[in-house]
Design an enzyme around this catalytic site. Structure first.
Site, PDB file in Angstrom:
ATOM      1  N   LYS A  58       0.846  -1.205   0.000  1.00 17.35           N
ATOM      2  CA  LYS A  58       0.000   0.000   0.000  1.00 17.35           C
ATOM      3  C   LYS A  58       0.875   1.246   0.000  1.00 17.35           C
ATOM      4  O   LYS A  58       1.885   1.309   0.728  1.00 17.35           O
ATOM      5  CB  LYS A  58      -0.925  -0.023   1.223  1.00 17.35           C
ATOM      6  CG  LYS A  58      -1.995   1.067   1.219  1.00 17.35           C
ATOM      7  CD  LYS A  58      -2.932   0.944   2.414  1.00 17.35           C
ATOM      8  CE  LYS A  58      -4.044   1.985   2.384  1.00 17.35           C
ATOM      9  NZ  LYS A  58      -4.980   1.859   3.513  1.00 17.35           N
ATOM     10  N   SER A  81      -9.881   1.805   2.403  1.00 17.77           N
ATOM     11  CA  SER A  81      -8.951   2.534   1.563  1.00 17.77           C
ATOM     12  C   SER A  81      -7.889   1.653   0.897  1.00 17.77           C
ATOM     13  O   SER A  81      -7.238   2.102  -0.036  1.00 17.77           O
ATOM     14  CB  SER A  81      -8.252   3.615   2.385  1.00 17.77           C
ATOM     15  OG  SER A  81      -7.441   3.007   3.373  1.00 17.77           O
ATOM     16  N   SER A 133     -10.268  -0.386   6.634  1.00 16.63           N
ATOM     17  CA  SER A 133      -9.590  -0.197   5.348  1.00 16.63           C
ATOM     18  C   SER A 133      -8.886  -1.426   4.793  1.00 16.63           C
ATOM     19  O   SER A 133      -8.485  -1.424   3.630  1.00 16.63           O
ATOM     20  CB  SER A 133      -8.587   0.955   5.447  1.00 16.63           C
ATOM     21  OG  SER A 133      -9.238   2.184   5.334  1.00 16.63           O
TER      22      SER A 133
END
Lengths: 491, 491
Positions: free
Chosen positions: B79, B154, B178
């Site tokens: 990420k 996210s 997330s």
């Protein structure tokens, strides 16, 4: 100026002092704090530069130092405290917030005793001592070709441990404020947590000043004064500010709550920021640091590291029979006080030893200290060596006049007293057989003085003694020489 | 050999160990897959092919020398808020579009030590603020199962990469769901560890008291292997758990007969799609009838209905401080067209932050402001404590709590973009565990309308082992694990 103020108003002063701690590394990262004189931005890492993703880790030594400070200032040390974020935007603040302490500081409710010379002693309350981090340094420049101003950032200072010591509004005169700062700095240096040098910026002071009519309980509106870079500046700014406020009040005006800056070159304070422009710092608990829990045991261990503090040392020296002035001067710094104590101990535990050690430390040792601008821990003559010299004088092995030269020679060479006396043949001459010849020679070559003495002028004997001392380069034991002169002249 | 990208991480490790193929071949297969589907999925902000191939060669050397551990040579999506030295790290924001970090995050160090291969930096909602990955400054990611839908967020890029075969496993981060919600939307397994289990050092901060890095994989075993790699104490994160971590992979095959499962009745009232509800009911039946757990659907967690409100005060408050460092002065995007420093800072933030980030900065700034702090932030912290207590009481009676991961399956891109509150509600089942700091895992439990549905297991503090144990048994019983989305192209 001040005398007219005193008629109507009482001045109320509280001080906030920021002190850089002498830890090896910074408050929340491993960067060295030894950046004085270093190239800008060389003592930095992602943490103190506030890079994305970094986290703080508490420097345990800094917590030890602030706890020592709290204990030295008679504070309660909190078993539970926490860090908070203080939010304000400024380019010298690398994260956009400062890690500080808001409602649960490490130290609270202490005091510091002060005494302005010639006045009554006063106890100044310490509201709190808390831990925070220093900011980066901004350097403002002007481009020579365009005349445009710009600023550079040196991040070396960012994250240096900073301790804020907040006093109660207990001071009533600029002189008390200065004395408070002097005593505070003395303690910080004694316990070895900071250089506490105001000119170098590791001891910074802001003042809150207000005036109120004498006898009133309520405080007047306070003004915060910043930008004072020396003890003198603090004193002068407070003198200016009390006169300014008194004038405003006496002419029917009111004092707005504001921040003012001291302009040293012009010796005035100027308004910097009004209350309306004050920041809302939006403090909230620092989520990156768990609360700080200090056990009683840990605090006790830290307390055990504290040296004897100046006030206590002074009391002890007074009890030894030294004068107030002597005790104050001898305890000025920890180095000086320890030098004195060691010298005294080497001479033996007697009142006379206390006095002798004081005489020598206050005269020869302090003279060396002043000339060399160094404290006594740097004096090449150790306390034991000084005691040896003093004992030689006491035992009349050398005269006190010679002893001063021996001291100089010891300081210059690092050699012991006996060695220098032996090398240079400086031992006292006290034998009559050795001195009689010299005395006779002096009498023979000073007819006028001899005649004056015989005509009843006692002072001439001192003159003749001086001549004998000169002949012997100070080595003649004065009492023996004087007796011999008197005997010779009587014949 | 061309479809090596279909393997799970542990399958690939076996193949590498038996020298059936090399890490370079595996990596090339994944990079080819990336080239093929990335135009439709857009899982990555930055594809790091060169880094990946070099790391693959290093991994092959480890296999050759017999020193390879389970993640050696395994292609991972990272990420883009996980700081990687020398590799641009944007956190999905324009304000960091050119930020190349000078240091590594703890978790990336751990991956490197294990010999993992970084395929790229995965797309995400800007600063992890969002539930759909539409709030990325670099464009949205599509759900590999239907590219007209969102992948969740996210960590949508991480979950989509794993689902589409653009990586075998991934790292995401979870603040309020997330990892788990995108894992559910993309039909993969995602674990949010206990707060403090994985170091946050080098994770671009959003809500510091909530953020936690965790793994995403196509089956539970891969998630356990990844957790074993990244978990454990890191002295650079003061909130990291100093206790030694267990070997998580050991828990997998233990079975869960007799485990007590609590199902909070408050979670089944409104807003849940019937298809999701049906899958959850079926999951509970499997747990009870096939796996021998006791399932109690009468567990009551009344305070959790306030968890969303608590979260939307605490996370934005922390974010408002965390994002203050992005001012255009030190790194990243900088608008210098204004006529003053303050103007440039404002313009930088105006142009550098997206609309959702600005919304949350304003929410947080407001909640911390003088006069509102007690009503919002302090109150939220108190309710957070109540939520914690409720969970603790529940764990006295149950081993695990089971809920849906999200109330819906993946929704169309754009559907909730104009309605932030509807978007926030999608995290209603994941936020309570985040607010309490508890570990939770989302496991695929079947499909609704042809789209994956996830079931969430919540465990007590530090009980990731028990979570993985249950998730593994459940996954085996459901039989949905390890499916790769074809994304039209490669059938």
């Amino acid at each position: 100026m001040t005398s007219t103020v005193a008629i109507d108003f009482e001045t109320v002063i509280g001080l906030e002092v920021h002190v850089q701690l002498m830890t090896k590394s910074k408050m929340f990262c491993g960067c060295s704090t030894e950046y004085s004189g270093a190239e800008p931005n060389t003592h930095v890492c992602p943490v103190c530069m506030g890079m994305p993703g970094v986290l703080p880790v508490i420097n345990e030594r800094a917590i030890e130092y602030i706890s020592m400070t709290g204990l030295a200032l008679n504070c309660e040390i909190a078993g539970f405290s926490k860090f908070d974020r203080k939010n304000y935007p400024y380019p010298d603040l690398m994260k956009g917030y400062q890690i500080s302490q808001y409602d649960l500081p490490i130290c609270q409710n202490g005091w510091l005793d002060i005494q302005v010379p010639g006045e009554e002693p006063r106890r100044i309350g310490i509201t709190r001592v808390h831990m925070e981090e220093d900011t980066a340094r901004l350097l403002h420049r002007v481009d020579a070709s365009t005349g445009e101003g710009y600023s550079l950032i040196d991040v070396n200072r960012s994250g240096t441990p900073l301790m804020e010591i907040v006093s109660e509004p207990d001071m009533r005169t600029p002189a008390e404020a200065r004395e408070y700062l002097v005593r505070l700095r003395q303690i910080l240096r004694y316990i070895g947590v900071s250089d506490a040098n105001m000119e170098e910026g590791n001891f910074r002071c802001d003042a809150n000043v207000s005036l109120r009519p004498f006898g009133a309980d309520a405080f007047g509106t306070k003004v915060e004064v910043k930008n004072m870079n020396s003890f003198r500046a603090v004193h002068d700014a407070l003198v200016f500010e009390q006169a300014r406020q008194a004038e405003v009040l006496r002419s029917g005006g009111t004092i707005p709550q504001e921040t003012r800056g001291w302009v040293d070159e012009r010796s005035v304070t100027v308004s910097q920021r009004s209350k309306e422009e004050a920041h809302d710092y939006r403090y909230f608990p620092e989520p990156d640091l768990p609360p700080l829990r200090l056990s009683r045991d840990w605090v006790a261990r830290v307390g055990a590291k504290l040296p004897e503090l100046p006030a206590k040392r002074k009391e002890r020296l007074l009890a030894l029979g030294l004068s107030e002035d002597e005790a104050v001067t001898l305890t000025e710094s920890r180095e000086r006080a320890e030098y004195y104590d060691a010298t005294h101990a080497a001479l033996g535990d007697t009142p006379r030893a206390a006095k002798l050690a004081a005489n020598w430390v206050l005269s020869e040792a302090l003279r060396w200290s002043n000339v060399n601008a160094k404290d006594l821990d740097a004096l090449p003559i150790g306390p034991g060596q000084l005691a040896e010299l003093i004992l030689m004088v006491e035992g009349k092995a050398i005269t006190s006049q010679v002893a001063k030269d021996v001291f100089e020679a010891m300081a210059a060479s690092g050699k012991g007293a006996q060695e220098i006396v032996d090398e240079q043949g400086l031992g006292a001459i006290s034998g009559a057989d050795e001195l009689t010849g010299i005395v006779r020679r002096v009498i023979a070559s000073n007819e006028k003085a001899v005649a004056d003495y015989r005509a009843g002028k006692e002072a001439s004997l001192k003159f003749l003694l001086g001549q004998v001392m000169r002949e012997t380069k100070g080595r003649a034991t004065p009492q023996v020489a004087q007796e011999l002169i008197a005997t010779e002249l009587a014949e | 050999m061309s479809d090596l990208w279909r393997l799970t991480g542990h399958e690939a490790h076996e193949g590498l160990r038996r020298r059936e193929f090399t890490a370079v071949e595996l990596t090339e297969s994944v990079l080819t897959r990336v080239l093929e589907v990335e135009p439709q999925v857009h899982a990555y902000i930055t594809v790091t092919a060169d880094v990946a191939l070099e790391q693959a060669r290093e991994a092959d050397a480890k296999y050759a020398s017999g020193t390879a551990t389970p993640l050696a040579g395994i292609p991972v999506a990272v990420k883009d808020l996980i700081v990687t030295k020398g590799v641009r790290t944007t956190a999905g924001s324009r304000i960091l579009e050119n930020f190349v970090p000078p240091y590594d995050s703890h978790v990336y160090e751990q991956l490197r030590r294990a010999g993992a291969v970084m395929v790229g930096k995965a797309n995400m909602d800007e600063f992890a603020m969002g539930s759909s990955t539409e709030h990325s400054a670099f464009g949205p990611t599509s759900n590999p199962w239907d590219i007209s839908l969102v992948p969740g967020g996210s960590s949508g890029g991480s979950a989509a990469a794993v689902a589409a075969g653009e990586a075998l496993v991934a790292l995401g981060s979870d603040t309020g769901g997330s990892i788990r919600q995108p894992a559910a939307f993309c039909g993969v397994v995602g674990l949010d560890p206990t707060y403090g289990r994985v170091s946050r050092f080098g994770i671009v901060a959003f809500g510091s008291s909530l953020d936690q890095v965790g793994p995403i994989g196509r089956d539970v075993e891969d998630v356990a292997v990844m957790l074993d790699c990244i978990a454990g104490h890191d002295p650079r994160d003061a909130t990291s758990n100093p206790e030694p971590k267990p070997d998580f992979r050991n828990y997998l095959a233990r079975g869960i007969e007799g485990m007590r499962i609590g199902v909070p009745k408050e979670y089944f009232v409104e807003g849940m799609e019937p298809g999701v509800r049906a899958r959850i009911d079926e999951s509970l039946r499997i747990l009870e009838q096939d796996l021998g757990c006791t399932v109690d659907r009468e567990l009551s967690l009344p305070s959790t209905e306030h968890a969303l409100a608590v979260y939307y005060i605490i996370a934005p408050s922390e974010a408002s401080a965390n994002l203050a460092r992005y001012d255009g002065v030190k790194y990243g995007f900088s608008d210098r067209t204004g006529n003053s420093m303050w103007q440039n800072m404002e313009d930088t933030r105006q142009g550098g932050f997206g609309v959702e980030v600005k919304r949350r900065i304003m929410l947080g700034t407001y909640a911390l402001s003088a006069g509102y702090y007690d009503a919002y932030y302090v109150k939220a912290q108190k309710v957070r404590t109540l939520i914690n207590r409720e969970f603790q009481a529940a764990f006295e009676r149950y081993d695990l709590i089971v809920t849906p991961t999200a109330p819906t399956v993946a929704f169309p891109i754009g559907a909730k973009l104009d309605d932030p509150y509807a978007m926030y509600l999608n995290d209603i089942y994941t936020i309570p565990a985040s607010v309490a700091g508890l570990p939770a895992i989302s496991v695929p439990c079947g499909e609704s309308e042809g789209l994956p549905v996830g079931v969430q297991f919540i465990g007590n503090f530090w009980q990731e082992g028990k979570l993985l144990q249950a998730a593994y048994a459940f996954e085996t019983a459901v039989g949905w694990a390890n499916r790769v989305a074809e994304v039209g192209g490669s059938g």
